[in-house]
Design an enzyme around this catalytic site. Structure first.
Site, short mmCIF file in Angstrom:
data_model
loop_
_atom_site.label_atom_id
_atom_site.label_comp_id
_atom_site.label_asym_id
_atom_site.label_seq_id
_atom_site.Cartn_x
_atom_site.Cartn_y
_atom_site.Cartn_z
N LYS A 187 1.41 1.30 -12.64
CA LYS A 187 0.74 0.43 -13.84
C LYS A 187 0.19 1.19 -14.99
CE LYS A 187 0.00 -2.65 -9.91
NZ LYS A 187 -1.04 -3.12 -8.88
N GLN A 216 -7.13 -2.40 -7.14
CA GLN A 216 -5.80 -2.32 -6.30
C GLN A 216 -6.23 -2.55 -4.89
OE1 GLN A 216 -2.58 -1.55 -7.42
NE2 GLN A 216 -2.10 -2.22 -5.24
N ASP A 267 -5.14 -9.80 -12.55
CA ASP A 267 -4.23 -10.24 -11.57
C ASP A 267 -4.12 -11.60 -11.25
OD1 ASP A 267 -2.84 -8.14 -10.04
OD2 ASP A 267 -4.70 -7.48 -9.12
#
Ligand code: NDP
Length: 279
Positions: free
Chosen positions: A51, A95, A118
């Site tokens: 990422k 995460q 997200d």
């Protein structure tokens, strides 16, 4: 025909890169993604590294916050609150999974909805289901982009989604519904999975069981999108779809690796840019 997620994700990242270059050339503030990782789960470390690498490729800034596995929930929440207030940070991603002593739901709720790259925050989830313009989770958005890449018209088609998680199955089903597909969601209690899958013009599989879908479960000519990421006995990455038996039956199919996986990261870049713009 194989749907090349690697090439399509590259195109998405290049779109973002071009937009960031425009921002830089106008002398405006550069978008910034902040990724928080807790502990040293090797798979999470690979995802996070990718990422950050993708953000660098697009020209965005990124910030990595590494916290020990023993960090308290309060400490993590207070770090998120600092980032929520930081005007230089556009996107915040924690995460997952988190260590057992931390309540994931609390953490997701704590991220400011406008920085929730997200798309997991309850306001964004509600927005998706109410048909509002909101941040869509990266993997489902990536699945839709793959379907768009083959200019697939979903209107009136039978779409079957196998898996009903909040992060993949359910949002994919809603996005397919928004495109006027007739959507069925299958799961672990589905009575005859093969019969349900054989009805699918579009089959999206997000389960986490290597080789669950075999060629006899696929309608000839169907589009098969494999979200699964599993390790086989040799430690090789593989999907939920048995590629060897499904590829000859399907009209279109995504490989693993090189299908949905790279799309998730590319759509994260899109979401970060979106958060930047709306802020
Ligand atoms: P979850 O474990 O949260 O959900 C799995 C779903 O599969 C559940 O709804 C479960 O049903 C269903 N299921 C389990 N066994 C069966 C079965 N035998 N038949 C039919 N349905 C079954 O997983 P996620 O949605 O988080 O992830 C799914 C897969 O996608 C994983 O391999 C994951 O690694 C991968 N993934 C890949 C991403 C990418 O970027 N490519 C991103 C996110 C996930 P029930 O609800 O009844 O328990």
């Amino acid at each position: 025909m194989i749907i090349d997620g690697k090439a399509i994700s590259q195109a998405v990242k290049d779109e973002v890169k071009a937009e960031v270059a425009g921002i830089v050339s106008r002398g405006e503030r550069v978008p910034c993604l902040c990724v928080i990782i807790v502990g040293d789960n090797p798979a999470s470390q690979v995802y996070v590294r990718n990422k950050i690498k993708a953000a660098a490729y697009t020209g965005m800034e990124s910030k990595l916050v590494e916290l020990p596995a023993a960090v308290s929930e309060d400490e993590l929440l207070s770090q998120i609150s600092v980032l929520n207030e930081d005007p230089a940070v556009d996107g915040i991603l924690v995460q997952l999974p988190l260590p057992k002593h931390i309540d994931e739901e609390k953490v997701i709720d704590a991220i400011s909805a406008e920085k929730d790259v997200d798309g997991f925050h309850p306001s964004n989830v509600a927005g998706l289901w109410l048909g509002k313009d909101c941040i869509v989770p990266c993997t489902p958005a990536g699945v839709m982009r793959l379907l768009d890449s083959i200019e697939y018209d979903l209107r009136g088609k039978n779409a079957v989604v196998v898996g009903r998680s909040n992060i993949v199955g359910k949002p994919v089903a809603k996005l397919l519904l928004d495109r006027n597909a007739t959507v069925t969601i299958a799961h672990s209690r589905t009575a005859d999975l093969g019969a349900v899958c054989r009805q699918a013009d579009v089959l999206v599989v997000a389960v986490g069981k290597a080789g669950l879908i075999t060629g006899d479960m696929v309608k000839p000519g169907a589009v098969v999108i494999d979200v699964g990421m599993n390790r086989n006995a040799e430690g090789k990455l593989c999907g939920d779809v048995d590629f060897a038996s499904c590829a000859p039956v399907a009209g279109w199919i995504t490989p693993v690796p090189g299908g949905v996986g790279p799309m998730t990261i590319a759509m994260l870049m899109k979401n970060t840019l979106r958060c930047y713009r709306s802020r």
